[in-house]
Design a protein around this motif. Structure first.
Motif, PDB file in Angstrom:
ATOM      1  N   ILE A  92       0.857  -1.188   0.000  1.00  0.00           N
ATOM      2  CA  ILE A  92       0.000   0.000   0.000  1.00  0.00           C
ATOM      3  C   ILE A  92       0.893   1.237   0.000  1.00  0.00           C
ATOM      4  CG2 ILE A  92      -1.698   1.339   1.303  1.00  0.00           C
ATOM      5  CD1 ILE A  92      -2.776  -1.274   2.405  1.00  0.00           C
ATOM      6  N   GLU A  93       0.629   2.155  -0.908  1.00  0.00           N
ATOM      7  CA  GLU A  93       1.378   3.401  -0.962  1.00  0.00           C
ATOM      8  C   GLU A  93       0.407   4.567  -1.093  1.00  0.00           C
ATOM      9  OE1 GLU A  93       4.157   3.273  -4.134  1.00  0.00           O
ATOM     10  OE2 GLU A  93       5.420   1.723  -3.229  1.00  0.00           O
ATOM     11  N   ALA A  94       0.721   5.642  -0.405  1.00  0.00           N
ATOM     12  CA  ALA A  94      -0.070   6.860  -0.559  1.00  0.00           C
ATOM     13  C   ALA A  94       0.492   7.644  -1.738  1.00  0.00           C
ATOM     14  CB  ALA A  94      -0.011   7.700   0.714  1.00  0.00           C
ATOM     15  N   THR A  95      -0.376   8.111  -2.613  1.00  0.00           N
ATOM     16  CA  THR A  95       0.082   8.785  -3.835  1.00  0.00           C
ATOM     17  C   THR A  95       0.263  10.281  -3.659  1.00  0.00           C
ATOM     18  OG1 THR A  95      -2.228   9.030  -4.568  1.00  0.00           O
ATOM     19  CG2 THR A  95      -1.027   7.059  -5.293  1.00  0.00           C
ATOM     20  N   GLY A  96      -0.201  10.829  -2.530  1.00  0.00           N
ATOM     21  CA  GLY A  96      -0.093  12.276  -2.324  1.00  0.00           C
ATOM     22  C   GLY A  96       1.356  12.717  -2.162  1.00  0.00           C
ATOM     23  N   SER A  97       1.721  13.827  -2.803  1.00  0.00           N
ATOM     24  CA  SER A  97       3.080  14.351  -2.704  1.00  0.00           C
ATOM     25  C   SER A  97       3.275  15.053  -1.367  1.00  0.00           C
ATOM     26  CB  SER A  97       3.359  15.338  -3.841  1.00  0.00           C
ATOM     27  OG  SER A  97       3.258  14.703  -5.096  1.00  0.00           O
ATOM     28  N   ARG A  98       4.401  14.803  -0.756  1.00  0.00           N
ATOM     29  CA  ARG A  98       4.711  15.484   0.493  1.00  0.00           C
ATOM     30  C   ARG A  98       4.927  16.966   0.227  1.00  0.00           C
ATOM     31  NH1 ARG A  98       6.259  10.408   0.962  1.00  0.00           N
ATOM     32  NH2 ARG A  98       6.266   9.392   3.006  1.00  0.00           N
ATOM     33  N   PRO A  99       4.632  17.807   1.210  1.00  0.00           N
ATOM     34  CA  PRO A  99       4.810  19.255   1.029  1.00  0.00           C
ATOM     35  C   PRO A  99       6.226  19.638   0.610  1.00  0.00           C
ATOM     36  CG  PRO A  99       3.466  18.847   2.951  1.00  0.00           C
ATOM     37  CD  PRO A  99       3.942  17.507   2.474  1.00  0.00           C
ATOM     38  N   GLU A 139      -5.096  13.527   4.046  1.00  0.00           N
ATOM     39  CA  GLU A 139      -5.423  12.881   2.776  1.00  0.00           C
ATOM     40  C   GLU A 139      -4.705  11.544   2.638  1.00  0.00           C
ATOM     41  OE1 GLU A 139      -4.472  15.759  -0.189  1.00  0.00           O
ATOM     42  OE2 GLU A 139      -6.285  16.956   0.173  1.00  0.00           O
ATOM     43  N   GLY A 140      -3.454  11.480   3.124  1.00  0.00           N
ATOM     44  CA  GLY A 140      -2.703  10.227   3.041  1.00  0.00           C
ATOM     45  C   GLY A 140      -3.333   9.129   3.874  1.00  0.00           C
ATOM     46  N   LEU A 141      -3.748   9.461   5.094  1.00  0.00           N
ATOM     47  CA  LEU A 141      -4.375   8.472   5.962  1.00  0.00           C
ATOM     48  C   LEU A 141      -5.681   7.966   5.355  1.00  0.00           C
ATOM     49  CD1 LEU A 141      -3.837  10.061   9.493  1.00  0.00           C
ATOM     50  CD2 LEU A 141      -2.521   8.234   8.405  1.00  0.00           C
ATOM     51  N   LYS A 142      -6.455   8.873   4.784  1.00  0.00           N
ATOM     52  CA  LYS A 142      -7.722   8.488   4.164  1.00  0.00           C
ATOM     53  C   LYS A 142      -7.479   7.558   2.974  1.00  0.00           C
ATOM     54  CE  LYS A 142     -11.906  10.507   2.121  1.00  0.00           C
ATOM     55  NZ  LYS A 142     -12.587  11.776   1.734  1.00  0.00           N
ATOM     56  N   GLU A 143      -6.478   7.873   2.166  1.00  0.00           N
ATOM     57  CA  GLU A 143      -6.183   7.045   1.001  1.00  0.00           C
ATOM     58  C   GLU A 143      -5.705   5.659   1.409  1.00  0.00           C
ATOM     59  OE1 GLU A 143      -3.292   7.069  -2.973  1.00  0.00           O
ATOM     60  OE2 GLU A 143      -3.100   8.641  -1.456  1.00  0.00           O
TER      61      GLU A 143
END
Length: 457
Positions: free
Chosen positions: A131-138, A349-353
């Motif tokens: 499982i990977e979160a696709t959101g880019s870190r700030p 958003e990462g936790l939700k994804e």
């Protein structure tokens, strides 16, 4: 005949092969085997109960299949699933020769009613719990101050107008104090440069050429507040305002190995030396490291505000109006609050994804295991019905053989059921634990970053 509870998780072996059926001969019949196969024997060898079930081809599997998994890759029987026709299947079984072994009877029944497990088996083998979160870190999408290799270039206006009085002292004194407050909270691994401009000569026409040519780097090195303060102490407001020249010269201050650069221009007025700061800002922003130019307008009028906004936009940065030391410090504070919000959003958003992906994988794993288990029960139900019919027809005459056939069919069902249960549970657990691991990583990284900027305010 015994009837065991299906809830028991018994182990067994899935029967994969069978012996050849043989016709019994009366003792009075002569042995004619030396004369070659008869037409009747040839017909028996080509009979359906003698043929191996075809096997599905499998490709791109991450590991080699086990013996049991290979057996489950056999194609389904003629009367599997919705194709089950008990009477037609019984008629087929009547074609069996007399006095087969229990293994041969069991295998013949399985060949008729075996379910199709190949898709579930391949999906379980290929199951990827990653499982990977696709959101880019700030720090990838925002000019994030904690990224290693960031250089902070500060350009300080030392023109004569910076000597004007303000509520907390002169504009220069307040600007110096605000810069030191900012330096004090920058990442320790960052590098800093301090360049002044307009610090030579006077504001007279006679000194204009000299003053407009004056831009100098007073410090360039590690983030050391003490050394930056010593450099700032040298600065005295003096002459004209060569903003364009200062921006053009700034590229000399940025280390060649810097990953990125953020340029902060602190000024109280417009270009007065005939330069083109907008052009210079565009050229600097076009450098390979793509620096960001932020302008802090200190006590500037409307005309200066417009010019400085254009310079900031040309440098992919922002313009901020400051009328006091407090305003400048507020600017830095807002920078950190912006990053706090960015990390908080990234975390949320990462936790939700991750939670959504985890649930999908767990549901998939459970569904695959349940499908195998359900099919094994359907197969056994059909196989048992045919077994009972064989007994009633008198095809299986001996009690021992009849009992052994049932046990073989039951053992097969239990082994397939157990495979579905254990493999499905294992992949479910991998998805659950993998999702939890990534969830924790995102949660703690987001919290740590948020707290880091909270304490820098």
């Amino acid at each position: 005949m015994k009837r065991l509870l299906f809830a028991i998780l018994a182990t067994g072996v899935i029967v994969g092969g069978c012996g050849k059926a043989e016709k019994t001969k009366k003792e009075s019949e002569p042995d004619q085997s030396f004369e070659g196969s008869t037409a009747e024997e040839t017909e028996v060898k080509d009979a359906w109960w003698e043929k191996e079930l075809e096997v599905y081809e499998s490709t791109d599997l991450p590991r080699e299949m086990t013996k049991d998994e290979k057996d489950l890759m056999r194609k389904p029987g003629e009367f599997s699933g919705d194709q089950y026709d008990e009477q037609a299947a019984i008629e087929k079984l009547k074609e069996l020769p007399d006095h087969l072994t229990s293994e041969q009877y069991s295998e013949a029944i399985v060949k008729l009613v075996a379910e199709d497990y190949h898709e579930e088996v391949q999906e379980l083998i290929k199951f990827d719990p990653t499982i990977e979160a696709t959101g880019s870190r700030p720090d990838e999408e925002i000019d994030e101050p904690t990224v290693n290799g960031v250089h902070y270039a500060i350009l300080l206006d030392a023109s004569g107008s910076m000597n004007a009085q303000n509520k907390g002292g002169t504009r220069m004194e307040e600007a110096k104090s605000a810069i030191l407050s900012f330096i004090d909270v920058l990442p320790k691994e960052s590098t800093v440069s301090l360049r002044v401009y307009g610090h030579e000569g006077t504001g007279s026409d006679a000194d204009k050429e000299r003053s407009c040519a004056s831009t100098e780097t007073l410090y360039n090195g590690a983030n050391d507040a003490g050394k930056v303060k010593s450099a700032l102490n040298q600065v005295k407001p003096a002459g004209w305002t060569p903003i364009g020249k200062a921006i053009a010269e700034t590229k000399k201050d940025i280390p060649g190995d810097a990953g990125s650069a953020i340029v902060y221009v602190v000024s109280d007025g417009i270009e007065t030396c005939g330069g083109d700061p907008v052009k210079e800002a565009k050229q600097l922003a076009a450098e390979g490291i793509e620096p960001i130019i932020n302008i802090i307008g200190f006590q500037v009028d409307n005309e200066a505000q417009q010019l400085l906004k254009e310079v900031a936009e040309a440098g992919n940065g922002e313009f901020t109006l400051a009328n006091s030391k407090q305003d400048v410090e507020k600017y830095w504070q807002e920078e950190y609050q912006r990053l706090m919000r960015a990390w908080e959003k990234w975390q949320r958003e990462g936790l939700k994804e991750v939670e959504a992906k985890q649930q999908d994988l767990m549901k998939k794993a459970e569904g695959l295991g349940q499908s195998v288990m359900k099919k094994s029960e359907i197969e056994f139900k059909h196989a048992e019905a045919l077994h009972i019919a064989l007994s009633k027809e008198g095809i299986q005459e001996e009690y021992d053989i009849t009992n052994k056939v049932w046990n073989l069919l039951y053992d097969r069902q239990q082994k397939i059921w157990r495979y579905g249960y254990e493999t499905g549970t294992k992949t479910w657990r991998e998805a659950y634990e993998g999702g939890n691991k990534v969830w924790r990583e995102i949660y703690y990284e987001g919290n740590n970053k948020w707290q880091e900027y909270y304490h820098k305010q």
